[in-house]
Design a protein around this motif. Structure first.
Motif, short mmCIF file in Angstrom:
data_model
loop_
_atom_site.label_atom_id
_atom_site.label_comp_id
_atom_site.label_asym_id
_atom_site.label_seq_id
_atom_site.Cartn_x
_atom_site.Cartn_y
_atom_site.Cartn_z
N LEU A 123 0.84 52.03 27.56
CA LEU A 123 -0.23 51.04 27.47
C LEU A 123 0.29 49.79 26.78
N TYR A 124 1.03 49.99 25.73
CA TYR A 124 1.63 48.89 24.97
C TYR A 124 2.49 48.02 25.89
N LEU A 172 0.32 46.08 28.32
CA LEU A 172 -0.37 44.98 27.64
C LEU A 172 0.59 43.82 27.38
N LYS A 173 1.80 44.15 26.96
CA LYS A 173 2.79 43.10 26.68
C LYS A 173 3.17 42.34 27.94
N GLU A 174 3.27 43.09 29.06
CA GLU A 174 3.64 42.43 30.33
C GLU A 174 2.53 41.51 30.83
N GLU A 175 1.29 42.04 30.80
CA GLU A 175 0.18 41.31 31.43
C GLU A 175 -0.51 40.34 30.47
N TYR A 176 -0.53 40.69 29.19
CA TYR A 176 -1.29 39.86 28.22
C TYR A 176 -0.41 39.62 26.99
N PRO A 177 0.68 38.87 27.13
CA PRO A 177 1.64 38.74 26.02
C PRO A 177 1.06 38.15 24.74
N LYS A 178 -0.08 37.45 24.85
CA LYS A 178 -0.63 36.82 23.63
C LYS A 178 -1.62 37.73 22.90
N LYS A 221 -4.50 48.98 34.95
CA LYS A 221 -5.97 48.92 34.99
C LYS A 221 -6.53 49.14 33.57
N ASN A 222 -6.01 50.14 32.87
CA ASN A 222 -6.48 50.42 31.51
C ASN A 222 -6.18 49.24 30.57
N ALA A 223 -5.01 48.62 30.77
CA ALA A 223 -4.64 47.46 29.94
C ALA A 223 -5.66 46.33 30.18
#
Ligand SMILES: C[S@@+](CC[C@H](N)C(=O)[O-])C[C@H]1O[C@@H](n2cnc3c(N)ncnc32)[C@H](O)[C@@H]1O
Length: 249
Positions: free
Chosen positions: A114-115, A118-124, A82-84
């Motif tokens: 968080l990192y 973020l990498k899992e959900e928003y790799p770009k 959720k935070n990501a």
């Protein structure tokens, strides 16, 4: 301008122990993201950078995100995701977000969860990491005890580690660093003695390193049972197998 997310290590406590790169990022970011374990708990990391933020001509937006310290893996994962999502949305709108964290972001930090999300959900997503002075090196400096020399091996151990695993790990190290340790330090001494550390091995316990309340105890392993230990979460113990004459002794 393209948005980005910057994980910033703000150091161990002393507001002067922050890199120039971190200061510049904090002066320029649109949003300062502050991780908190509870909504009503103040953030130490925020206190440390408050002066830098107060000097900005244009105040930054403050975004507080909750990262509770629990072992509920599923609940935690949902919250990190959720935070990501909140961060990714702001970065997509062109904002630069600076996430502050104590010590270094890549050393036992909330930032890592968080990192990963973020990498899992928003790799770009454009992401940067600015290192900070860790409690590890800051405590060694305050205790005036080297963490390692020549061929020495250092092991860093979270203190709630299983006793057998601590014993096994300590057998292969010349120097040990225990984080989150104050509540269990007296119990750890016989464990490391079984692994080859000696009664006269040097130990330092540093509490609230580089903060105004800093306390440093240095002695031999055999001294620890007589120490009056404050069970503060912000404590690190450094144990050297060989006896070392610290300036603090
Ligand atoms: C979750 S870890 C965070 C480590 C941090 N990212 C770093 O680079 O130092 C928290 C543990 O770090 C240690 N710690 C962090 N800051 C400290 C300080 N100023 N003084 C003593 N120990 C500290 C304590 O052992 C605490 O339990």
């Amino acid at each position: 301008m393209a948005g980005r997310f910057i994980g910033i290590g703000v150091g161990p406590g002393d507001p002067e122990l922050i890199t120039l790169k971190a200061v510049k990022a904090l002066q320029a970011a649109d949003i300062i993201c502050i991780p908190k374990s509870h909504a009503n708990k103040p953030s130490l990391a925020f206190t440390m950078v408050k002066n830098i933020l107060d000097q900005r001509k244009q105040p930054a937006e403050i975004l507080e995100l909750i990262f509770p310290m629990t072992k509920d893996e599923l609940g935690n994962k949902a919250l990190w995701t959720k935070n990501a999502g909140i961060i990714a949305e702001k970065v997509a709108s062109g904002k630069v977000i600076a996430f502050i964290t104590l010590g270094d972001p890549m050393f036992y930090s909330t930032f890592i969860y968080l990192y990963q999300s973020l990498k899992e959900e928003y790799p770009k997503l454009h992401l940067e990491i600015i290192p900070g002075v860790t409690s590890l090196t800051a405590c060694a400096a305050s205790a005036k005890i080297p963490l390692a020399e020549k061929e020495e091996v250092v092991s860093v151990i979270p203190s709630d580690f299983d006793t057998k695993l601590i014993e096994e790990t300590a057998k292969h190290a010349d120097n040990l660093v225990f984080i989150k340790c104050a509540y269990r330090l007296k119990e750890l001494i016989p464990i490391v003695e079984r692994s080859g550390f000696k009664e006269n091995s040097t130990i330092a316990l540093v509490r609230r390193c580089t903060m105004p309340e800093e306390e440093v105890l240095v002695g031999k392993l055999s001294d620890v049972q007589n120490w009056n230990i404050c069970e503060d979460y912000f404590s690190v113990a450094i144990i050297k197998k060989r006896a070392f004459i610290s300036d603090k002794l």
